[in-house]
Write a protein that holds these residues in place. Structure first.
Motif, PDB file in Angstrom:
ATOM      1  N   ILE A 104       0.850  -1.186   0.000  1.00  0.00           N
ATOM      2  CA  ILE A 104       0.000   0.000   0.000  1.00  0.00           C
ATOM      3  C   ILE A 104       0.889   1.240   0.000  1.00  0.00           C
ATOM      4  CG2 ILE A 104      -1.685   1.341   1.316  1.00  0.00           C
ATOM      5  CD1 ILE A 104      -2.755  -1.317   2.431  1.00  0.00           C
ATOM      6  N   LEU A 105       0.622   2.141  -0.933  1.00  0.00           N
ATOM      7  CA  LEU A 105       1.313   3.426  -0.985  1.00  0.00           C
ATOM      8  C   LEU A 105       0.329   4.500  -0.529  1.00  0.00           C
ATOM      9  CD1 LEU A 105       3.146   3.110  -4.422  1.00  0.00           C
ATOM     10  CD2 LEU A 105       4.105   2.729  -2.132  1.00  0.00           C
ATOM     11  N   ARG A 106       0.580   5.085   0.620  1.00  0.00           N
ATOM     12  CA  ARG A 106      -0.315   6.094   1.167  1.00  0.00           C
ATOM     13  C   ARG A 106      -0.091   7.454   0.491  1.00  0.00           C
ATOM     14  NH1 ARG A 106      -4.315   3.208   3.438  1.00  0.00           N
ATOM     15  NH2 ARG A 106      -3.653   1.982   5.240  1.00  0.00           N
ATOM     16  N   GLU A 107      -0.930   8.394   0.866  1.00  0.00           N
ATOM     17  CA  GLU A 107      -0.962   9.710   0.223  1.00  0.00           C
ATOM     18  C   GLU A 107       0.421  10.376   0.187  1.00  0.00           C
ATOM     19  OE1 GLU A 107      -3.006  14.092   0.952  1.00  0.00           O
ATOM     20  OE2 GLU A 107      -3.910  12.310   1.829  1.00  0.00           O
ATOM     21  N   GLY A 108       0.827  10.750  -1.019  1.00  0.00           N
ATOM     22  CA  GLY A 108       2.061  11.512  -1.189  1.00  0.00           C
ATOM     23  C   GLY A 108       3.331  10.773  -0.820  1.00  0.00           C
ATOM     24  N   ALA A 109       3.317   9.452  -0.822  1.00  0.00           N
ATOM     25  CA  ALA A 109       4.463   8.675  -0.342  1.00  0.00           C
ATOM     26  C   ALA A 109       5.770   9.043  -1.040  1.00  0.00           C
ATOM     27  CB  ALA A 109       4.192   7.179  -0.500  1.00  0.00           C
ATOM     28  N   PHE A 110       5.705   9.298  -2.360  1.00  0.00           N
ATOM     29  CA  PHE A 110       6.906   9.656  -3.124  1.00  0.00           C
ATOM     30  C   PHE A 110       6.742  10.999  -3.853  1.00  0.00           C
ATOM     31  CE2 PHE A 110       7.407   5.089  -2.605  1.00  0.00           C
ATOM     32  CZ  PHE A 110       8.758   4.955  -2.360  1.00  0.00           C
TER      33      PHE A 110
END
Length: 227
Positions: A104-110
């Motif tokens: 899971i990539l949460r908000e604004g991860a990168f």
């Protein structure tokens, strides 16, 4: 993020034990992180499972290697790393029960990583990609990963990205991309898409591989293809 309370430190990166797992919580501010940073899959028998919110925000890392044990990268964990050019996930040698098949990539991860050119994860499926995950990654051209669920505009203003790959069984509910450069959607199998998503495909003249389902709340799904 500067982490003062921690259980382990490896390569100036700090980890905390949580429910018999490890969370990467931040860095040693006095030293900083290496330019080539390899996050370990396991430390003293405990798997690294999560990257905490803002954990390595504004760090000087240039190439980042992450293990397949990680299940979640929290909000803005790697935001604004000005020299970051390459992110890659690797197959670890831990036992299978420690690995995570999805990420899971949460908000604004990168987000706001303007030097980032390559993001590669061929060892997991990205089960959720949330708002603005890759926003303003203006140099990103290689996105070698399969996505199951795309939230609102995870690729906003990532205008050099030419294609996105969606995993078999993936869900794509609207015109989520928010970037002008995409020319192709690559589907590993059947994807469920809303009518608004299909309209976006046709309006932008994207090329779609394979087939996908139309979402229809009033009745059954109808399998269609679009070329």
């Amino acid at each position: 993020m500067i982490a003062d309370s921690y259980d382990f430190e490896v390569d100036n990166v700090r980890y905390k034990i949580c429910n018999n797992e490890l969370v990467l919580i931040g860095r040693n501010a006095a030293i900083g992180v290496p330019k080539k940073l390899v996050i370990p899959a396991c430390i003293q028998g405990l798997p690294v499972k999560r990257i905490a919110r803002l954990a390595l925000w504004w760090s000087q890392v240039e190439t980042l290697y992450l293990p397949d044990t990680i299940a979640v990268i929290e909000d803005h964990a790697f935001e604004e790393c000005p020299n970051l050019t390459h992110v890659e996930f690797y197959r670890s040698d831990v036992k299978n029960s420690m690995r995570s098949p999805s990420l899971i990539l949460r908000e604004g991860a990168f987000c706001h990583n303007r030097a980032l050119k390559t993001f590669r994860n061929t060892v997991q499926v990205i089960s959720r990609c949330e708002y603005y995950t890759f926003r303003l990654c203006t140099a990103l051209t290689e996105l070698d990963a399969a996505f199951l669920w795309l939230d609102f505009r995870p690729f906003m203003d990532t205008d050099n990205l030419k294609y996105i790959r969606i995993a078999n069984g993936g869900k794509w509910k609207s015109d989520t991309f928010g970037c002008s450069g995409i020319k192709e959607l690559r589907f590993d199998g059947t994807v469920t898409a809303s009518d608004s998503a299909l309209k976006a495909v046709r309006a932008k003249h994207w090329v779609c591989t394979n087939r996908f389902n139309r979402l229809n709340a009033a009745g059954p799904r109808t399998k269609i293809s679009y070329q």
